[in-house]
Write a protein that holds these residues in place. Structure first.
Motif, PDB file in Angstrom:
ATOM      1  N   MET A   1       0.844  -1.179   0.000  1.00 54.39           N
ATOM      2  CA  MET A   1       0.000   0.000   0.000  1.00 54.39           C
ATOM      3  C   MET A   1       0.888   1.241   0.000  1.00 54.39           C
ATOM      4  SD  MET A   1      -3.157   1.078   2.487  1.00 54.39           S
ATOM      5  CE  MET A   1      -4.157  -0.228   1.819  1.00 54.39           C
ATOM      6  N   GLN A   2       0.591   2.180  -0.898  1.00 54.31           N
ATOM      7  CA  GLN A   2       1.371   3.406  -1.025  1.00 54.31           C
ATOM      8  C   GLN A   2       0.693   4.536  -0.252  1.00 54.31           C
ATOM      9  OE1 GLN A   2       4.431   4.205  -3.040  1.00 54.31           O
ATOM     10  NE2 GLN A   2       4.195   5.718  -1.439  1.00 54.31           N
ATOM     11  N   TYR A   3       1.423   5.121   0.709  1.00 52.64           N
ATOM     12  CA  TYR A   3       0.931   6.256   1.468  1.00 52.64           C
ATOM     13  C   TYR A   3       1.515   7.525   0.866  1.00 52.64           C
ATOM     14  CZ  TYR A   3      -0.808   3.086   5.027  1.00 52.64           C
ATOM     15  OH  TYR A   3      -1.503   2.116   5.688  1.00 52.64           O
ATOM     16  N   GLY A   4       0.714   8.562   0.760  1.00 57.41           N
ATOM     17  CA  GLY A   4       1.180   9.834   0.220  1.00 57.41           C
ATOM     18  C   GLY A   4       0.964  10.962   1.205  1.00 57.41           C
ATOM     19  N   TYR A   5       1.824  11.965   1.126  1.00 59.18           N
ATOM     20  CA  TYR A   5       1.737  13.144   1.996  1.00 59.18           C
ATOM     21  C   TYR A   5       1.812  14.390   1.138  1.00 59.18           C
ATOM     22  CZ  TYR A   5       2.590  16.394   5.815  1.00 59.18           C
ATOM     23  OH  TYR A   5       2.487  17.418   6.707  1.00 59.18           O
ATOM     24  N   LEU A   6       0.824  15.262   1.303  1.00 59.69           N
ATOM     25  CA  LEU A   6       0.770  16.513   0.562  1.00 59.69           C
ATOM     26  C   LEU A   6       0.636  17.652   1.556  1.00 59.69           C
ATOM     27  CD1 LEU A   6       0.318  18.159  -2.105  1.00 59.69           C
ATOM     28  CD2 LEU A   6      -2.129  17.704  -1.768  1.00 59.69           C
ATOM     29  N   ALA A   7       1.613  18.552   1.593  1.00 63.61           N
ATOM     30  CA  ALA A   7       1.537  19.736   2.456  1.00 63.61           C
ATOM     31  C   ALA A   7       1.012  20.892   1.619  1.00 63.61           C
ATOM     32  CB  ALA A   7       2.902  20.072   3.024  1.00 63.61           C
ATOM     33  N   CYS A   8      -0.044  21.544   2.100  1.00 59.39           N
ATOM     34  CA  CYS A   8      -0.606  22.673   1.356  1.00 59.39           C
ATOM     35  C   CYS A   8      -1.341  23.611   2.304  1.00 59.39           C
ATOM     36  CB  CYS A   8      -1.518  22.192   0.237  1.00 59.39           C
ATOM     37  SG  CYS A   8      -2.802  21.074   0.737  1.00 59.39           S
ATOM     38  N   ALA A   9      -1.585  24.824   1.836  1.00 65.91           N
ATOM     39  CA  ALA A   9      -2.211  25.850   2.668  1.00 65.91           C
ATOM     40  C   ALA A   9      -3.718  25.667   2.775  1.00 65.91           C
ATOM     41  CB  ALA A   9      -1.895  27.237   2.106  1.00 65.91           C
ATOM     42  N   LEU A  10      -4.382  25.442   1.651  1.00 65.26           N
ATOM     43  CA  LEU A  10      -5.839  25.342   1.571  1.00 65.26           C
ATOM     44  C   LEU A  10      -6.535  26.589   2.106  1.00 65.26           C
ATOM     45  CD1 LEU A  10      -6.490  21.614   2.566  1.00 65.26           C
ATOM     46  CD2 LEU A  10      -6.233  22.595   0.290  1.00 65.26           C
ATOM     47  N   ASP A  11      -5.868  27.739   2.006  1.00 72.51           N
ATOM     48  CA  ASP A  11      -6.500  28.994   2.401  1.00 72.51           C
ATOM     49  C   ASP A  11      -7.352  29.463   1.232  1.00 72.51           C
ATOM     50  OD1 ASP A  11      -7.082  31.176   4.024  1.00 72.51           O
ATOM     51  OD2 ASP A  11      -5.427  32.361   3.221  1.00 72.51           O
ATOM     52  N   MET A  12      -8.592  29.753   1.464  1.00 74.38           N
ATOM     53  CA  MET A  12      -9.556  30.092   0.412  1.00 74.38           C
ATOM     54  C   MET A  12      -9.624  28.937  -0.601  1.00 74.38           C
ATOM     55  SD  MET A  12      -8.983  34.202  -0.097  1.00 74.38           S
ATOM     56  CE  MET A  12      -7.968  33.937  -1.488  1.00 74.38           C
ATOM     57  N   LEU A  13     -10.045  27.789  -0.131  1.00 76.86           N
ATOM     58  CA  LEU A  13     -10.146  26.566  -0.924  1.00 76.86           C
ATOM     59  C   LEU A  13     -10.716  26.866  -2.301  1.00 76.86           C
ATOM     60  CD1 LEU A  13      -9.793  23.469  -0.676  1.00 76.86           C
ATOM     61  CD2 LEU A  13     -12.200  23.390  -0.025  1.00 76.86           C
ATOM     62  N   ASN A  14     -10.065  26.339  -3.343  1.00 78.68           N
ATOM     63  CA  ASN A  14     -10.476  26.633  -4.711  1.00 78.68           C
ATOM     64  C   ASN A  14     -10.212  25.447  -5.626  1.00 78.68           C
ATOM     65  OD1 ASN A  14      -7.696  26.987  -6.027  1.00 78.68           O
ATOM     66  ND2 ASN A  14      -7.558  28.325  -4.244  1.00 78.68           N
ATOM     67  N   VAL A  15     -10.515  25.616  -6.912  1.00 83.98           N
ATOM     68  CA  VAL A  15     -10.379  24.551  -7.899  1.00 83.98           C
ATOM     69  C   VAL A  15      -8.942  24.058  -7.985  1.00 83.98           C
ATOM     70  CG1 VAL A  15     -10.554  24.048 -10.372  1.00 83.98           C
ATOM     71  CG2 VAL A  15     -12.368  25.316  -9.228  1.00 83.98           C
ATOM     72  N   ARG A  16      -7.988  24.957  -7.869  1.00 85.48           N
ATOM     73  CA  ARG A  16      -6.576  24.559  -7.922  1.00 85.48           C
ATOM     74  C   ARG A  16      -6.257  23.577  -6.797  1.00 85.48           C
ATOM     75  NH1 ARG A  16      -1.547  26.525  -5.608  1.00 85.48           N
ATOM     76  NH2 ARG A  16       0.147  26.245  -7.076  1.00 85.48           N
ATOM     77  N   ASP A  17      -6.746  23.873  -5.595  1.00 82.07           N
ATOM     78  CA  ASP A  17      -6.517  22.988  -4.453  1.00 82.07           C
ATOM     79  C   ASP A  17      -7.156  21.622  -4.683  1.00 82.07           C
ATOM     80  OD1 ASP A  17      -5.184  25.041  -3.028  1.00 82.07           O
ATOM     81  OD2 ASP A  17      -7.060  25.750  -2.157  1.00 82.07           O
ATOM     82  N   LEU A  18      -8.390  21.618  -5.177  1.00 83.43           N
ATOM     83  CA  LEU A  18      -9.090  20.353  -5.427  1.00 83.43           C
ATOM     84  C   LEU A  18      -8.377  19.533  -6.495  1.00 83.43           C
ATOM     85  CD1 LEU A  18     -12.793  21.582  -5.323  1.00 83.43           C
ATOM     86  CD2 LEU A  18     -11.464  20.494  -3.492  1.00 83.43           C
ATOM     87  N   ASP A  19      -7.872  20.198  -7.535  1.00 84.84           N
ATOM     88  CA  ASP A  19      -7.141  19.496  -8.586  1.00 84.84           C
ATOM     89  C   ASP A  19      -5.844  18.911  -8.043  1.00 84.84           C
ATOM     90  OD1 ASP A  19      -6.932  18.864 -11.533  1.00 84.84           O
ATOM     91  OD2 ASP A  19      -5.033  19.916 -11.188  1.00 84.84           O
ATOM     92  N   LEU A  20      -5.156  19.658  -7.214  1.00 89.80           N
ATOM     93  CA  LEU A  20      -3.912  19.181  -6.607  1.00 89.80           C
ATOM     94  C   LEU A  20      -4.175  17.936  -5.756  1.00 89.80           C
ATOM     95  CD1 LEU A  20      -0.918  19.480  -5.958  1.00 89.80           C
ATOM     96  CD2 LEU A  20      -1.556  21.124  -4.184  1.00 89.80           C
ATOM     97  N   ILE A  21      -5.242  17.970  -4.977  1.00 90.17           N
ATOM     98  CA  ILE A  21      -5.587  16.810  -4.145  1.00 90.17           C
ATOM     99  C   ILE A  21      -5.934  15.610  -5.025  1.00 90.17           C
ATOM    100  CG2 ILE A  21      -7.337  15.914  -2.553  1.00 90.17           C
ATOM    101  CD1 ILE A  21      -7.207  18.774  -1.243  1.00 90.17           C
ATOM    102  N   ALA A  22      -6.661  15.827  -6.111  1.00 85.40           N
ATOM    103  CA  ALA A  22      -7.003  14.727  -7.021  1.00 85.40           C
ATOM    104  C   ALA A  22      -5.736  14.136  -7.647  1.00 85.40           C
ATOM    105  CB  ALA A  22      -7.961  15.217  -8.100  1.00 85.40           C
TER     106      ALA A  22
END
Length: 126
Positions: A1-22
């Protein structure tokens, strides 16, 4: 099983953030999102976040594709990154250790970027 870690701000959540998470989720089976602290955002951008870290943490825990959200902590990240695939945005990965197992995703532009730029020009109280 592959675990991933993404550090991000998520301030004013937007399409860019959702795309990055996807994109990050497509690279791993379990995705942990490290939400940057208010101090981290202030240090990186020179501005006070619009949404506080506690609210951003709650939002992150409710996003599709995020298995767990935590407040990003450099000391804990050092331990986590040894057993997880680290996912970062191109051009925004200066904080990473040079020996980390990292996958860089392309930077995504959204209209929210213009809004963030405009907000950066507005004087804010600390």
């Amino acid at each position: 099983m592959q675990y991933g870690y993404l550090a991000c701000a998520l301030d004013m959540l937007n399409v860019r953030d959702l795309d990055l998470i996807a994109q990050a989720r497509a690279l791993c089976d379990v995705l942990v999102v490290g939400v940057l602290t208010d101090d981290d955002i202030r240090a990186c951008t020179g501005r006070v976040p619009v949404i506080g870290v506690e609210e951003r943490l709650i939002l992150a825990n409710h996003l599709r594709g995020v298995d767990r959200a935590v407040i990003h902590n450099e000391a804990e990240f050092e331990l986590l990154s040894e057993s997880m695939l680290v996912i970062a945005v191109e051009g925004e990965s200066d904080w990473l250790r040079p020996d980390a197992d990292v996958v860089l995703t392309p930077a995504i532009f959204s209209l929210s970027t213009q809004l963030r730029t405009a907000l950066g020009a507005v004087p804010r109280s600390a």
